[in-house]
Design a protein around this motif. Structure first.
Motif, PDB file in Angstrom:
ATOM      1  N   GLN A   1      -1.295   1.718  -7.335  1.00 41.88           N
ATOM      2  CA  GLN A   1      -2.329   1.180  -6.457  1.00 41.88           C
ATOM      3  C   GLN A   1      -3.612   0.940  -7.254  1.00 41.88           C
ATOM      4  N   ASP A   2      -4.482   0.104  -6.703  1.00 42.56           N
ATOM      5  CA  ASP A   2      -5.776  -0.174  -7.329  1.00 42.56           C
ATOM      6  C   ASP A   2      -6.735   0.925  -6.878  1.00 42.56           C
ATOM      7  N   THR A   3      -6.764   2.026  -7.617  1.00 43.40           N
ATOM      8  CA  THR A   3      -7.459   3.234  -7.180  1.00 43.40           C
ATOM      9  C   THR A   3      -8.825   3.412  -7.845  1.00 43.40           C
ATOM     10  N   GLU A   4      -9.524   4.443  -7.368  1.00 48.07           N
ATOM     11  CA  GLU A   4     -10.833   4.785  -7.925  1.00 48.07           C
ATOM     12  C   GLU A   4     -10.756   5.089  -9.413  1.00 48.07           C
TER      13      GLU A   4
ATOM     14  N   HIS B   1      -9.493  -0.785   0.655  1.00 50.47           N
ATOM     15  CA  HIS B   1      -9.198  -2.216   0.635  1.00 50.47           C
ATOM     16  C   HIS B   1      -9.529  -2.848   1.976  1.00 50.47           C
ATOM     17  N   GLN B   2      -9.689  -4.141   1.959  1.00 52.39           N
ATOM     18  CA  GLN B   2      -9.798  -4.919   3.187  1.00 52.39           C
ATOM     19  C   GLN B   2      -8.777  -6.036   3.156  1.00 52.39           C
ATOM     20  N   ILE B   3      -7.981  -6.145   4.201  1.00 51.80           N
ATOM     21  CA  ILE B   3      -7.031  -7.240   4.369  1.00 51.80           C
ATOM     22  C   ILE B   3      -7.293  -7.848   5.735  1.00 51.80           C
ATOM     23  N   GLY B   4      -7.817  -9.053   5.757  1.00 49.11           N
ATOM     24  CA  GLY B   4      -8.189  -9.684   7.018  1.00 49.11           C
ATOM     25  C   GLY B   4      -9.348  -8.948   7.659  1.00 49.11           C
ATOM     26  N   ASP B   5      -9.110  -8.399   8.855  1.00 55.55           N
ATOM     27  CA  ASP B   5     -10.159  -7.651   9.547  1.00 55.55           C
ATOM     28  C   ASP B   5      -9.896  -6.150   9.549  1.00 55.55           C
ATOM     29  N   VAL B   6      -9.007  -5.686   8.660  1.00 59.41           N
ATOM     30  CA  VAL B   6      -8.629  -4.276   8.600  1.00 59.41           C
ATOM     31  C   VAL B   6      -9.120  -3.642   7.308  1.00 59.41           C
ATOM     32  N   GLY B   7      -9.795  -2.514   7.424  1.00 59.34           N
ATOM     33  CA  GLY B   7     -10.216  -1.744   6.267  1.00 59.34           C
ATOM     34  C   GLY B   7      -9.296  -0.547   6.087  1.00 59.34           C
TER      35      GLY B   7
ATOM     36  N   LEU C   1       0.844  -1.192   0.000  1.00 58.39           N
ATOM     37  CA  LEU C   1       0.000   0.000   0.000  1.00 58.39           C
ATOM     38  C   LEU C   1       0.884   1.249   0.000  1.00 58.39           C
ATOM     39  N   SER C   2       0.461   2.283  -0.711  1.00 57.49           N
ATOM     40  CA  SER C   2       1.246   3.517  -0.701  1.00 57.49           C
ATOM     41  C   SER C   2       0.382   4.713  -1.060  1.00 57.49           C
ATOM     42  N   VAL C   3       0.639   5.818  -0.382  1.00 60.75           N
ATOM     43  CA  VAL C   3      -0.018   7.095  -0.678  1.00 60.75           C
ATOM     44  C   VAL C   3       1.072   8.154  -0.841  1.00 60.75           C
ATOM     45  N   PRO C   4       0.802   9.206  -1.609  1.00 58.29           N
ATOM     46  CA  PRO C   4       1.842  10.204  -1.872  1.00 58.29           C
ATOM     47  C   PRO C   4       2.019  11.196  -0.733  1.00 58.29           C
ATOM     48  N   GLY C   5       3.248  11.711  -0.635  1.00 59.18           N
ATOM     49  CA  GLY C   5       3.549  12.811   0.272  1.00 59.18           C
ATOM     50  C   GLY C   5       3.857  14.063  -0.525  1.00 59.18           C
ATOM     51  N   ASN C   6       4.124  15.150   0.157  1.00 59.17           N
ATOM     52  CA  ASN C   6       4.371  16.415  -0.539  1.00 59.17           C
ATOM     53  C   ASN C   6       5.581  16.336  -1.475  1.00 59.17           C
TER      54      ASN C   6
ATOM     55  N   ARG D   1     -12.909  -4.825  11.640  1.00 51.87           N
ATOM     56  CA  ARG D   1     -12.862  -4.458  13.052  1.00 51.87           C
ATOM     57  C   ARG D   1     -11.970  -3.242  13.312  1.00 51.87           C
ATOM     58  N   THR D   2     -11.112  -2.950  12.366  1.00 54.75           N
ATOM     59  CA  THR D   2     -10.202  -1.808  12.491  1.00 54.75           C
ATOM     60  C   THR D   2     -10.155  -1.062  11.173  1.00 54.75           C
ATOM     61  N   VAL D   3     -10.204   0.271  11.244  1.00 59.64           N
ATOM     62  CA  VAL D   3     -10.079   1.107  10.052  1.00 59.64           C
ATOM     63  C   VAL D   3      -8.766   1.875  10.136  1.00 59.64           C
TER      64      VAL D   3
END
Length: 273
Positions: free
Chosen positions: A169-172, A204-210, A137-142, A241-243
């Motif tokens: 990433q598998d984005t919108e 995304h969801q991986i296991g019990d994490v969104g 997973l990755s998101v951009p920084g400044n 169970r966790t976001v």
């Protein structure tokens, strides 16, 4: 991602040179199903790749880090040599992510402080196939938009284009163009424009994490419909169970106006309640 010379025998649905920046590289992309037993085996370019995912609703563990600076090229990395950042980070990822203890990993922005070409290539060349097979997973920084860390930037900046393709990433965006392309390339960096928000938003969801990932370089008015969509999805399932909200900015500065991670997390909590 490679230089375009490899033959993958039709494994990928999308194969094309990078657009706008880092154009000597090619992106290969496909979406594959993982069976209910959580294990899938793929033959990719002659390499046997085993992908394992925890069952939906089961516990999952990951490794997340941000701002890795391993070599002084586009910016100065004053502590890279002193702390042997490159070698130690490679060892950490190969040891932890390559084990059975970690289910996913990711870099939360300012990925290697790269502008003219991906320094990340050096890093990933040392990462084991076992670790690479885990969800990333990755998101951009400044600094992924403007190497100085602030707009308007300079002509040689990648403006997020290199980032969104190299760390794809598998984005919108992939949902809005008929599946023909995974990204929306309509914003030209030659005009000092950054890519549209949809290129950086994912759920995304991986296991019990969104997970909700996004770009803090865009405005809340653009982001809000995506957070509402995410909350509707989370509220519709009982296996999350966790976001985790993945955003780079800790406050509204450096090109971030009103979508710092604390602000977006607070908004999502209100929408979820």
């Amino acid at each position: 991602v490679d230089n375009g010379s490899a033959d993958y025998s039709g494994f990928f649905d999308y194969e094309a040179p990078f657009a706008h920046r880092w154009t000597g590289l090619h992106l290969h992309s496909v979406v594959k199903e993982v069976p209910s037993n959580g294990t899938a085996v793929f033959d990719i370019g002659g390499r046997h790749v085993v992908v394992r995912l925890p069952a939906e609703g089961h516990g999952s563990r990951g490794l997340l880090f941000a701002d890795p600076c391993i070599v002084s090229r586009d910016v100065t990395c004053p502590m890279a040599e002193r702390f042997r950042t490159f070698d130690r980070l490679v060892d950490v990822v190969n040891t932890l992510v390559g084990s059975d203890e970690i289910d996913y990993w990711g870099i939360v922005g300012d990925n290697f402080y790269e502008s003219t070409s991906p320094i990340g290539q050096i890093f990933f060349s040392r990462i084991s196939l076992r670790a690479k097979a885990k969800p990333f997973l990755s998101v951009p920084g400044n600094h992924d938009f403007w190497i100085s860390g602030n707009p308007p930037g300079k002509p040689s900046d990648q403006f997020g284009n290199g980032f969104m393709q190299y760390y794809g990433q598998d984005t919108e965006a992939s949902l809005h163009h008929g599946g023909a392309t995974p990204f929306n390339f309509s914003a030209s960096p030659d005009e000092h424009r950054i890519p549209h928000l949809e290129n950086f938003v994912f759920s995304h969801q991986i296991g019990d994490v969104g997970f909700f990932g996004y770009s803090g370089a865009h405005r809340w008015s653009e982001l809000k419909p995506f957070t509402e969509k995410f909350c509707r999805w989370v509220n519709s399932t009982n296996t999350i169970r966790t976001v985790v909200v993945l955003g780079h900015w800790q406050r509204d500065d450096g090109g971030c106006v009103d979508t710092s991670a604390p602000n977006v997390w607070s908004a999502i909590r209100q929408q979820h309640e």
